[in-house]
Design an enzyme around this catalytic site. Structure first.
Site, PDB file in Angstrom:
ATOM      1  N   GLY A  11      -2.918   3.556  -2.311  1.00 39.41           N
ATOM      2  CA  GLY A  11      -3.708   3.964  -3.462  1.00 39.41           C
ATOM      3  C   GLY A  11      -2.938   4.897  -4.371  1.00 39.41           C
ATOM      4  N   GLY A  13      -4.349   6.391  -7.108  1.00 39.41           N
ATOM      5  CA  GLY A  13      -5.249   7.259  -7.856  1.00 39.41           C
ATOM      6  C   GLY A  13      -4.845   8.711  -7.639  1.00 39.41           C
ATOM      7  CG  LEU A  14      -6.631  11.611 -10.189  1.00 33.54           C
ATOM      8  CD1 LEU A  14      -7.525  12.689 -10.792  1.00 33.54           C
ATOM      9  CD2 LEU A  14      -5.329  11.522 -10.953  1.00 33.54           C
ATOM     10  CB  ALA A  15      -7.003  11.082  -3.395  1.00 30.78           C
ATOM     11  CG  PHE A 115     -20.469  17.834 -16.039  1.00 24.85           C
ATOM     12  CD1 PHE A 115     -19.828  17.683 -17.257  1.00 24.85           C
ATOM     13  CD2 PHE A 115     -20.484  16.759 -15.164  1.00 24.85           C
ATOM     14  CE1 PHE A 115     -19.200  16.500 -17.598  1.00 24.85           C
ATOM     15  CE2 PHE A 115     -19.859  15.574 -15.481  1.00 24.85           C
ATOM     16  CZ  PHE A 115     -19.214  15.429 -16.709  1.00 24.85           C
ATOM     17  CD  GLN A 235     -23.407  10.334  -8.112  1.00 22.96           C
ATOM     18  OE1 GLN A 235     -22.397  10.224  -8.786  1.00 22.96           O
ATOM     19  NE2 GLN A 235     -23.800  11.495  -7.577  1.00 22.96           N
ATOM     20  CG  HIS A 237     -23.408   8.126 -14.091  1.00 22.03           C
ATOM     21  ND1 HIS A 237     -24.075   8.296 -15.287  1.00 22.03           N
ATOM     22  CD2 HIS A 237     -22.471   9.104 -14.032  1.00 22.03           C
ATOM     23  CE1 HIS A 237     -23.554   9.334 -15.920  1.00 22.03           C
ATOM     24  NE2 HIS A 237     -22.585   9.844 -15.189  1.00 22.03           N
ATOM     25  CG  LEU A 247     -19.768   6.627 -16.667  1.00 20.01           C
ATOM     26  CD1 LEU A 247     -21.060   6.597 -15.867  1.00 20.01           C
ATOM     27  CD2 LEU A 247     -18.674   7.329 -15.881  1.00 20.01           C
ATOM     28  CB  SER A 249     -18.910  10.774 -19.549  1.00 23.41           C
ATOM     29  OG  SER A 249     -18.788  12.053 -18.966  1.00 23.41           O
ATOM     30  CD  GLU A 250     -23.691  14.576 -14.931  1.00 27.37           C
ATOM     31  OE1 GLU A 250     -23.522  15.697 -14.447  1.00 27.37           O
ATOM     32  OE2 GLU A 250     -23.881  13.552 -14.254  1.00 27.37           O
ATOM     33  NE  ARG A 281     -22.861  12.251 -12.328  1.00 27.86           N
ATOM     34  CZ  ARG A 281     -21.561  12.073 -12.250  1.00 27.86           C
ATOM     35  NH1 ARG A 281     -21.052  11.413 -11.215  1.00 27.86           N
ATOM     36  NH2 ARG A 281     -20.759  12.539 -13.180  1.00 27.86           N
ATOM     37  CG  HIS A 347     -20.636   6.791 -11.081  1.00 24.08           C
ATOM     38  ND1 HIS A 347     -19.683   6.315 -11.955  1.00 24.08           N
ATOM     39  CD2 HIS A 347     -20.405   8.141 -10.958  1.00 24.08           C
ATOM     40  CE1 HIS A 347     -18.913   7.308 -12.356  1.00 24.08           C
ATOM     41  NE2 HIS A 347     -19.317   8.426 -11.761  1.00 24.08           N
ATOM     42  NE  ARG A 388     -18.788  12.001  -7.375  1.00 19.57           N
ATOM     43  CZ  ARG A 388     -18.809  12.063  -8.698  1.00 19.57           C
ATOM     44  NH1 ARG A 388     -18.706  13.232  -9.313  1.00 19.57           N
ATOM     45  NH2 ARG A 388     -18.959  10.973  -9.424  1.00 19.57           N
ATOM     46  CG  LEU A 394     -11.833  13.712 -12.142  1.00 18.24           C
ATOM     47  CD1 LEU A 394     -11.585  14.100 -13.597  1.00 18.24           C
ATOM     48  CD2 LEU A 394     -10.960  12.526 -11.764  1.00 18.24           C
TER      49      LEU A 394
END
Length: 573
Positions: A11, A13-15, A115, A235, A237, A247, A249-250, A281, A347, A388, A394
């Site tokens: 992966g 992604g950010l993680a 948020f 979840q 959204h 999406l 966004s919130e 949410r 989401h 969440r 993030l």
């Protein structure tokens, strides 16, 4: 071909990238991804990343921790929530120093906005805690980390699809991956493997998730006998573009956008009098569905309006430009003059592979599995509990991705090279060739559509026993149909047809885990709302659900929630 690296991360992604950066200076690390790195789904995150910097108004990590625990309806493990909230400011400044272009205040500090579910003074009023880069926060963080990984010379295998997790004697020893460009199955032999494969929103018909989010890493762990945790908590959204799930966004509500029903009323005042449209949410999603059920959807249809018109064209262009662009492209709406039609969209998955706060994957006895780690949405720490909070995702990725990388680096000081099992690719080859060589049967798209429809109908924002049992019965039929899945493309190069067929097995298996877990939990908590059990039941259900595949069938069992500072109480906003 067999590739050998000290660490293999699945992966980009950010993680996955944040973990790779933590390990790369000392060990040979490789990252594999089913997409090109900067196309990872982390880049779709819009609104912000939470941290108690206090740049706009006073804030504290204790308030952030409390909001995380309360938002998760007290199923959150509080040691994980404390770790997240305490480490958040450091993580933000680290990203800033890497070059992430956050919005700024007039004083030059990182700007913050409100948020959903984030409050001051333990729930007294909304607070500005979300650090942001317009409405493309995930995009700029992903680009920054990808650039840093490239600068460090980290090896990336792009368009390699994970098809098997190789375990031997209770230890992770490697994995098998299908190379899209050649159609070859390769083996990766490693001392440590980190799964950072994201979520699996494609289980549902309407989702904000990209097509790649099919949960391959989570499913392969499940197939290998590793239990999955809290899979019933999905979840939705509240503000996906109606009919598409794209999406909104919130951040739109954080900047002052409001939800209105057919009467033009700001109906969230009825459901969350204190923080209104910025409620968590799960609560906003249920409120929207309740309005629709009460015939208060727009023109009697199954959506409501998200109204940004009062914000003014300049503010929308400066802070919500992507949102404005999506509305124009997908539904032809000018957000400065007309509202956006929205309804809940799948989401985020709170459940996944159980880990500790350092990313170590845990077995059925809550013991770490040697050589196997997980981080990001595919992992369940559980820092998000039953729901969440926005802009904690993030943060989760960079905080726990880094912690997993640090733990891998520490463990590798004493980790030897595991033996690789004989012919490790055979199992994957047999499966793929079986699909490739089948001449008659049913196409994957028909089975997938049926799966997504039954999950959306029976296991969405609202659930009950009758619907869940019906879905499980239908799922058994779909799994039988899958045994005869057939494809049209027989070629080797860029055969997405065979990959979609392989991914469908993951979706079917994960849908089963969601349904069984949801049926077992006879209460309502966070994103899991049982209409036949509408109250939260702490006496019997303040515990994590685990589901495991065994030779005797599915096994459901439980473990306690880690409560350290905040005792469960009524969840009002």
């Amino acid at each position: 071909m067999i590739f050998k690296h000290d660490v293999v991360i699945v992966g980009t992604g950010l993680a996955g990238l944040r973990a790779a950066l933590e390990v790369a200076d000392e060990y040979d690390v490789a990252v594999i991804s089913k997409v090109y790195p900067t196309r990872s789904h982390s880049g779709a995150a819009q609104g912000g990343i939470g941290a108690s910097l206090g740049n706009e108004e006073p804030d504290s990590w204790e308030w952030h921790m409390y909001d995380t625990v309360k938002g998760g309806d007290y199923l959150t493990d509080q040691d994980a929530a404390e770790t997240l909230a305490k480490d958040a400011p450091r993580a933000i400044y680290e990203l800033e120093h890497m070059g992430v272009p956050f919005n700024r205040t007039d004083e030059g500090k990182i700007a913050q906005r409100a948020f959903g579910g984030h409050t001051r003074d333990f729930g007294a009023a909304p607070i500005k805690r979300a650090c942001y880069a317009a409405d493309r926060t995930g995009r700029v963080i992903l680009d920054t980390l990808s650039s840093e990984a490239s600068r460090r010379g980290i090896r990336v295998y792009s368009e390699f699809n994970l098809v098997d997790l190789l375990m031997d004697k209770g230890r992770a020893v490697g994995l098998a991956a299908y190379e899209l460009a050649t159609g070859e199955v390769h083996v990766f032999h490693a001392r440590a493997i980190l799964l950072a494969t994201g979520g699996f929103g494609k289980v549902y018909k309407t989702t904000s998730n990209c097509f790649a989010n099919t949960g391959d890493g989570v499913y392969l762990a499940y197939r290998a006998g590793i239990p999955l945790q809290d899979m019933e908590f999905v979840q939705f959204h509240p503000t996906g573009i109606y009919g598409l799930g794209v999406l909104i966004s919130e951040a739109a509500r954080g900047e002052g956008g409001v939800l209105r029903n057919r009467e033009g009323r700001r109906f969230m005042e009825d459901y969350a009098p204190t923080i209104k449209d910025l409620a968590p949410r799960d609560m906003v999603s249920r409120a929207i569905i309740t309005e629709i059920r009460g015939k208060r959807g727009i023109d009697g249809r199954d959506f409501v309006n998200l109204d940004l018109t009062h914000l003014g064209k300049q503010k929308i262009e400066e802070r919500l430009s992507d949102i404005s662009s999506f509305a124009k492209i997908y539904v032809g709406v000018d957000t400065s003059t007309d509202p956006i039609p929205v309804s809940p969209t799948c989401h985020y998955m709170m459940g996944g592979i159980p880990t500790d706060v350092d990313g170590k994957v845990l077995d059925m006895n809550n013991t770490a599995i040697h050589g196997l780690y997980a981080a990001g949405e595919c992992a369940c720490i559980s820092v998000h509990g039953a729901n969440r909070l926005g802009c904690n995702s993030l943060l989760d990725l960079v905080v726990f991705g880094r912690r997993a990388g640090k733990m891998i680096r520490l463990d590798l000081e004493q980790a030897d090279w595991p033996d690789l099992i004989v012919n490790p690719e055979v199992k994957s080859l047999i499966k793929l060739k079986g699909i490739l060589n089948r001449n008659a049967g049913e196409k994957a798209v028909h089975i997938r559509n049926a799966l997504q429809t039954l999950m959306t109908k029976n296991c969405s924002v609202f659930r009950d026993e009758k619907g869940l049992r019906r879905a499980l019965d239908e799922l058994s039929t779909l799994k039988a149909r899958y045994e005869n899945v057939v494809i049209d493309d027989r070629g080797k190069a860029f055969n997405t047809d065979i990959m979609e067929a392989a991914e469908l097995e993951s979706l079917l298996g994960l849908a089963e885990a969601i349904l069984v877990s949801a049926l077992a939990r006879k209460e309502s908590r966070g994103a899991h709302f049982r209409e036949d059990y509408p109250e939260r039941d702490d006496a019997n259900w303040l515990k994590h659900t685990l589901i495991q595949r065994t030779d005797e069938g599915r096994r459901v069992f439980y473990k306690p929630v880690n409560i350290t500072r905040f005792e469960p109480k009524a969840r009002t906003y």
